[in-house]
Structure formats: C-alpha cells, structure tokens
Motif scaffolding. Structure first.
Motif, PDB file in Angstrom:
ATOM      1  N   SER A 400     -21.395   8.966  66.845  1.00 32.98           N
ATOM      2  CA  SER A 400     -20.075   8.481  66.609  1.00 32.98           C
ATOM      3  C   SER A 400     -19.515   9.056  65.132  1.00 32.98           C
ATOM      4  N   VAL A 401     -18.201   8.962  64.946  1.00 33.41           N
ATOM      5  CA  VAL A 401     -17.747   9.321  63.845  1.00 33.41           C
ATOM      6  C   VAL A 401     -16.564   8.277  63.325  1.00 33.41           C
ATOM      7  N   ILE A 402     -17.160   7.814  61.987  1.00 30.93           N
ATOM      8  CA  ILE A 402     -16.196   6.762  61.451  1.00 30.93           C
ATOM      9  C   ILE A 402     -15.054   7.419  60.656  1.00 30.93           C
ATOM     10  N   LEU A 403     -13.722   7.033  60.863  1.00 34.25           N
ATOM     11  CA  LEU A 403     -13.033   7.788  60.284  1.00 34.25           C
ATOM     12  C   LEU A 403     -12.606   7.484  58.729  1.00 34.25           C
ATOM     13  N   GLY A 404     -13.174   6.470  58.618  1.00 36.88           N
ATOM     14  CA  GLY A 404     -13.402   6.210  57.068  1.00 36.88           C
ATOM     15  C   GLY A 404     -12.030   5.732  56.480  1.00 36.88           C
ATOM     16  N   SER A 405     -11.071   5.173  57.001  1.00 40.08           N
ATOM     17  CA  SER A 405      -9.870   4.621  56.200  1.00 40.08           C
ATOM     18  C   SER A 405      -9.322   3.627  57.254  1.00 40.08           C
ATOM     19  N   GLU A 406      -8.719   2.675  56.297  1.00 42.74           N
ATOM     20  CA  GLU A 406      -8.386   1.433  57.308  1.00 42.74           C
ATOM     21  C   GLU A 406      -7.013   1.891  58.206  1.00 42.74           C
ATOM     22  N   ASP A 407      -6.503   2.572  57.804  1.00 41.81           N
ATOM     23  CA  ASP A 407      -5.202   3.078  58.479  1.00 41.81           C
ATOM     24  C   ASP A 407      -5.788   4.020  59.810  1.00 41.81           C
ATOM     25  N   LEU A 408      -7.131   4.532  59.687  1.00 41.06           N
ATOM     26  CA  LEU A 408      -7.657   5.246  60.716  1.00 41.06           C
ATOM     27  C   LEU A 408      -8.642   4.560  61.335  1.00 41.06           C
ATOM     28  N   PRO A 409      -8.526   3.799  62.453  1.00 39.67           N
ATOM     29  CA  PRO A 409      -9.717   2.955  62.891  1.00 39.67           C
ATOM     30  C   PRO A 409     -10.359   3.820  64.084  1.00 39.67           C
ATOM     31  N   SER A 571     -14.626  12.535  58.022  1.00 41.76           N
ATOM     32  CA  SER A 571     -14.615  12.284  59.382  1.00 41.76           C
ATOM     33  C   SER A 571     -14.075  13.489  60.013  1.00 41.76           C
ATOM     34  N   ILE A 572     -13.309  14.277  59.349  1.00 40.73           N
ATOM     35  CA  ILE A 572     -12.818  15.437  60.243  1.00 40.73           C
ATOM     36  C   ILE A 572     -13.943  16.583  60.352  1.00 40.73           C
ATOM     37  N   LEU A 573     -14.624  16.639  59.273  1.00 40.69           N
ATOM     38  CA  LEU A 573     -15.862  17.770  59.579  1.00 40.69           C
ATOM     39  C   LEU A 573     -17.065  17.157  60.365  1.00 40.69           C
ATOM     40  N   SER A 574     -17.138  15.844  60.426  1.00 39.89           N
ATOM     41  CA  SER A 574     -18.135  15.090  61.293  1.00 39.89           C
ATOM     42  C   SER A 574     -17.959  15.475  62.845  1.00 39.89           C
ATOM     43  N   VAL A 637     -18.904  16.323  49.719  1.00 32.70           N
ATOM     44  CA  VAL A 637     -18.313  15.509  51.020  1.00 32.70           C
ATOM     45  C   VAL A 637     -19.386  14.845  51.553  1.00 32.70           C
ATOM     46  N   LYS A 638     -19.282  13.489  51.559  1.00 31.68           N
ATOM     47  CA  LYS A 638     -20.330  12.650  52.173  1.00 31.68           C
ATOM     48  C   LYS A 638     -20.091  12.648  53.651  1.00 31.68           C
ATOM     49  N   ILE A 639     -21.157  13.560  54.124  1.00 29.89           N
ATOM     50  CA  ILE A 639     -21.529  13.579  55.362  1.00 29.89           C
ATOM     51  C   ILE A 639     -22.970  13.640  55.673  1.00 29.89           C
ATOM     52  N   SER A 640     -23.398  13.350  57.098  1.00 29.37           N
ATOM     53  CA  SER A 640     -25.016  13.224  57.208  1.00 29.37           C
ATOM     54  C   SER A 640     -25.517  14.666  57.036  1.00 29.37           C
ATOM     55  N   THR A 641     -26.981  14.525  56.967  1.00 34.27           N
ATOM     56  CA  THR A 641     -27.714  15.531  56.423  1.00 34.27           C
ATOM     57  C   THR A 641     -27.595  16.723  57.726  1.00 34.27           C
TER      58      THR A 641
END
Length: 655
Positions: A400-409, A571-574, A637-641
């Motif tokens: 699952s993808v966490i959007l990483g922003s308070e405005d984007l749950p 979030s977009i890339l993931s 950019v902080k994404i998974s390996t």
C-alpha cells in the motif's frame, strides 16, 4: 443549498446544452437527408427530366412537409433517448445469461418498444413520400362476386410499416449488443466539423449495409409469419383482402424488385437518421471543455477543475475534467503555474493537493481491483486457507502507498466482495456511478428474499446445505477447477473455512445434477477475455490521470517554484510501481494479453476492448517521462528498495 444549485446549473449548461446542440444539427440536416430520400425513391433512369420535376414538386407538397414535421418529432425523441441511455463505461456481460438479462431488462424492453413505434412512424412518412401503391393502408377494390366497390387492405403499405417496426427493434437490439450508447473520448482532439466529416462516409456505409441485412431478415420473417398481422389488421379495421393480387407472404410476391428497392432505401433512411443523431451526440458530448483552475469568487468554486475532478454524481463532468487535466498538463504552461501556486493567505498548495489526491485515488482503486481479481483467480473460486488469506492481507498492506502528506490521506481499501468480474462493472471506480446499461441484469442471489430454487439454478449453494463445499458429481470433477469463477460467500465475509472434520461427506458419485442445472451453469460460465475487459472498462479515467500526473511532475522539475510536487513525489512513484506490478501480473493470466477479435460493428464503439493495452502503455510512458526528467535525482527520493530497483530499470531503459 446554494452550492448545489450552482452545480446543477453548471452541469445543465455543459451537458444538456451539448445534447440540445446535437439534436438541433440533426434537425437542420433532416431536410437534406429527406430530399436525398425523395430523389432516390422516385428514381427514373429513362426519364431524368420528369424525375427531377416530380421530385421538386414533391418536396414542396403538404404531405412531405407534414412528414418532415413528424420526422423532427422522431429526432427529438431519439435525442432524448441518447441523453438518457448514453454511458461512459461500457456494458460488458461476461456470460450469455448476463447478455440475455440485459436484452430482457424492463428498461431495455421500453427502449425497444419506443424504437418500434418510431420505426413505424418513420416508415409511414417514407411510404407517404414515395406515394403510389404505398401511400395508404386501405385501397379501393372490387369484389369478384358482386363487383361492389370495397376498401381492401393495402398489403404494400402494411409491409413497409411492419418493416419499420422490425428495423426499430433491430436498432435497439444492436444498441445493446454493440454498445452503441457507449461514448468514448478521442485521443486526438479535432474540430466538430472535421470529426463529423471524417465519420460521415462510415455512417452512410453502415446505414446501407445494415438496411440490406434488415431487409433480408424481415423478408424471411414476413414470408413465414406475414399472414398473422395481415389477418389481424384486416379483421380489426374491417378491411377486405383482395384475392386478385398476389399476396406478399409468398415467394412470387416477395420477388418484387421495386418493393425490395423501396424497402432498402427506406431502411437506409431510417438507419442514417438514427446514426447521425448518435454521431452528433458523441461529438458534442466529448468536446473538450476548459475548466478554470482557481477562482477569486466563492460562487465559482464549484466550476473549478479541482472541485469537478471529485464529482461523484455526473460521470461525464469528471471525464471532461480529467481530459482537461491531461491537456493542460501538456500544452498550457500558464495553467500549470496555477496548479503549482500557493493559496493566499496561508501559502498552502490546495490546487495541487486536490488534483494529485484525486489522481492517486483513481490509480489506487484500479490497483486494488486488480489485486482483488488476482486473489479471486488464484483461489479458483474456492475458499482460501486462513494462512493464504493472512498472507494476501499482509502483502497488500505491504504494497500500500502512503501519500505522505496531511492533506493527502491514504485512500481506504474498500471492503468489497472479491467477485470477478461482477463487482468490476456493477460498481465503477467513480463512486459507484454507471450508465443505465452498464451492468448486466442478473438476479440478486445474495438477497434474503431469493428462493432456494433460484440459488440452485444459478449454481449458488446454501452454506448450511450438506452439499456445500464438496464436489457434486464426477462431471464437475472431470471439468477441473474453474479459473474464471466468482468467489464464495465466505471470502466476502472474511470468515475462515470449515475444517475437513466438520464438512459432511460428499454425495454419492452416481447422483447427477439435473439437466436444467447443468445447462444454466454452463451458460453462466464467464468469458475470460470479457472479464479482463470489464476490469479495465473505466480505464480511460486512469489513462488521463496518468498523463496529467506524469506531465505535471515532469514540468515541476523546472516550473515548480515552491516545491509543492516534491512532497508527494515518493507516493506517486511508489503507486506507479505498485500499479505496474499489478498490471504485469494481470497480463500473465490466460487470455488477458490476447488481442481482441475485430467485430463487424458499424456504429458501435469497440475501443473499450483495447483499454487495458492503452493503460499499460500509458503507465510505462508515465514512468519513463518522470525518470528521464529527474534522472539520477530519483536516488534521493525516499522509496522502498524494491521500488527503487524497478525504477532503475526504467532509468537504464530496460523495460
């Protein structure tokens, strides 16, 4: 309340007025098509001057003008049905029973009845315009015995009227089978006149071909069953049957070149009028509309692009907004600056947050549908073990993808039954919106009011039945597991499967199910390619979301002065990588990667059959667009390996 009124007025302004414009142009073109019909119906090769003079005088006759008024009324009703029945998500019945249920749906029956009446009215106008032996239902005749003048049934007029009803029903039936009311958006925008001009030749050709097919079919039907309406009409209206004339329900009566010619010409006129109405409606409804990105006035907020993108009630407005987003992201630098701008006062990127949130929500919902479909296929429609269920849940939560922003749950995962593909096209990803004919008409087997007999006929077992969960007969065992089948009720409720000790013993092997049960079960088997098409039935919205999002992210590399896009870039890339993995897994399923067979549909739009291929191409193009723009900067950019490894393949152009 004020906002709701403003929204309704805005929708009425955009959608209804476009439908009115298409009807108006059809009415304007109606005198031209009627004039062509008059010249062709009175065609005379050996007397051209007399032919032209008769046609000109006939065009100004009161009967022709009255017929033209009636035809205008038919066009208005046709335009209303186009507005009422059009859909942006095609109906893809995945079984023969579903298709039969769609044809026999009460709404479709009303549609067919109205088109039968309109076909008879248009054919009556055509017979009046042709004149001669086709003009009236009754004609004077003399009885052979007494020589008295009587009013006899004019079978030629009746023949054309019944042909009009037959053509009307054929048009309505083909509208369901060929998805004639499915409205697709063109990938390349053209002016309305150029689109109409480019499609006019195809419409005329289809009208002629379909008229010839209908004339052939109706001639065969009238040959076998023509005596039934002829007897009923003559007895109802007290009309005699002239025995001196050859009846048309005979071989020698139907071998009349003039009759078959006028039947074909009239049928072409009917189909051409209806097809032009449908064509103009498609052209005007899918015309690009430019929404303002932001407004200084509060009452105009409902008309802005971020607000319309979240529209749930009117699907066409959402599609137009997504189309506008894809266009502005490519061709409008000034409007892109409005997307990247900050609100005043406060300095919040509300425009970007709302647009990216809706795009990510659409892509996330498609990902969840694909994962749910793959889970249902992996289980072969049987109850999965609890460990497998927990593994699936953990895998889905891990991806699952966490959007990483308070405005984007994060978009919540809907708790929907894993039915494939029924849950795909009964509820679309647009908040459950679908057209009038986007879902097959099948009985609700989960309803507590459905009888056990219906469940048995439909192949659904009662969980409390001793037959539940076991193989019913050796015939089922020989067929092997069904790959394309619906999930069981226990998957829907998430309950663990019963242990083998608690399951009852299987029934005797020599006990065979009834013939009706086997026949209905075979008819309900899903078509693999159709189920794949149903999964991607609304993928045009996701394609626009991919195009708009990727172009905006690529443009932000040089145009985003405040760095509003960088906060949601992980979030977009993931999400793009997760969606790509789900799409790749889907194309590994049987029949998912096979090209659809080209159908002989004329006006029916079949572009939905290739939407899954267009989505995969758009997804890979979107990832390449972002990776080629940012290059090695994506390593920060902080994404998974795992996602980073997949993006590295795009950076090295290995995908």
């Amino acid at each position: 309340m004020f906002s709701l009124k403003q929204n309704c007025w805005f929708i009425r302004k955009v959608v209804i007025w476009r439908a009115v414009a298409s009807i108006a142009w059809t009415v304007i073109l109606l005198p031209l098509t009627t004039a062509i019909f008059v010249f062709l119906s009175r065609f005379c090769l050996f007397h051209p001057i007399q032919w032209i003079v008769e046609c000109v005088s006939l065009l100004t006759a009161p009967s022709t003008i009255f017929s033209l008024v009636v035809l205008c009324g038919v066009v208005l009703v046709t335009g209303f049905f186009n507005l009422e029945f059009y859909t942006l998500i095609p109906s893809i019945p995945c079984s023969r029973v579903a298709l039969l249920g769609t044809v026999l749906h009460p709404r479709q029956c009303v549609h067919s009845l109205v088109y039968c009446i309109m076909g008879m009215l248009m054919m009556w106008c055509g017979s009046v315009i042709i004149g001669g032996r086709y003009s009236t239902i009754g004609s004077p005749c003399k009885l052979s015995e007494s020589g008295e003048l009587m009013t006899c049934l004019n079978e030629y007029h009746l023949f054309l009227l019944l042909a009009g009803a037959f053509i009307g029903y054929s048009h309505s039936f083909l509208g369901v089978v060929q998805n004639m009311y499915y409205v697709s958006f063109q990938p390349i925008q053209q002016h309305n006149y150029l689109r109409f001009k480019g499609s006019l030749t195809m419409v005329v050709k289809c009208s002629v071909i379909q008229a010839l097919y209908s004339a052939r079919n109706f001639t065969v039907v009238y040959f076998f069953f023509g005596y039934l309406p002829k007897t009923w009409i003559s007895s109802t209206f007290n009309l005699q049957i002239d025995s001196s004339l050859q009846p048309l329900d005979s071989l020698t009566g139907l071998l009349d070149f003039s009759l078959l010619y006028h039947l074909s010409i009239s049928g072409t006129f009917l189909y051409l009028t209806w097809y032009i109405t449908v064509l103009l409606f498609r052209i005007y409804v899918t015309e690009a509309y430019s929404f303002p990105v932001q407004s200084l006035f509060t009452e105009d907020v409902e008309q802005c692009l971020p607000k319309v993108l979240s529209e749930k009630n009117t699907l066409v407005m959402k599609f137009l907004a997504l189309q506008d987003l894809a266009l502005l992201s490519q061709h409008s630098p000034s409007r892109r600056q409005e997307v990247f701008s900050l609100s005043q006062p406060g300095g919040h990127p509300h425009n970007w947050n709302a647009i990216s949130k809706e795009c990510l929500s659409l892509l996330s919902e498609l990902t969840q549908r694909l994962v749910a479909h793959q889970d249902a296929v992996a289980s072969n429609g049987r109850i999965k073990s609890q460990s497998a269920s927990s593994d699936t849940k953990s895998g889905s939560s891990g991806s699952s993808v966490i959007l990483g922003s308070e405005d984007l749950p994060e978009t919540p995962r809907p708790n929907m039954p894993l039915r494939t593909p029924g849950s795909v096209f009964l509820k679309s990803s647009m908040g459950g919106m679908h057209g009038p004919l986007t879902a097959p008409f099948t009985p609700d087997l989960d309803s507590p009011f459905s009888s056990p007999a219906i469940r048995r006929l439909a192949g659904q077992q009662d969980p409390h039945s001793p037959w539940f969960g076991s193989v019913q007969s050796p015939h089922v065992m020989r067929r092997g597991p069904k790959l394309w089948s619906a999930s069981t009720e226990s998957q829907t409720n998430g309950s663990p499967p019963p242990s083998p000790a608690t399951l009852p013993s299987p029934p005797p092997a020599n006990l065979k199910p009834s013939f009706l049960t086997q026949w209905l079960q075979n008819r309900r088997e899903q078509l693999p390619e159709a189920s794949s098409q149903a999964l991607f039935a609304d993928s045009q919205a996701q394609i626009w979301a991919l195009q708009g999002l990727s172009h905006l992210v690529a443009a932000s590399y040089s145009e985003d002065q405040f760095g509003v896009v960088q906060t949601t870039l992980p979030s977009i890339l993931s999400l793009l990588v997760v969606l790509l993995e789900a799409v790749d897994k889907h194309f590994k399923l049987p029949h998912a990667s096979s090209k659809p067979v080209r159908t002989a549909s004329c006006v029916g739009d079949s572009t939905y059959k290739t939407l899954r291929f267009a989505l995969r191409a758009a997804l890979k193009t979107a990832i390449y667009r972002i990776t080629t723009t940012f290059g090695e900067h994506l390593n920060a950019v902080k994404i998974s390996t795992e996602h980073r490894k997949r993006l590295q393949q795009f950076l090295e152009f290995k995908e």
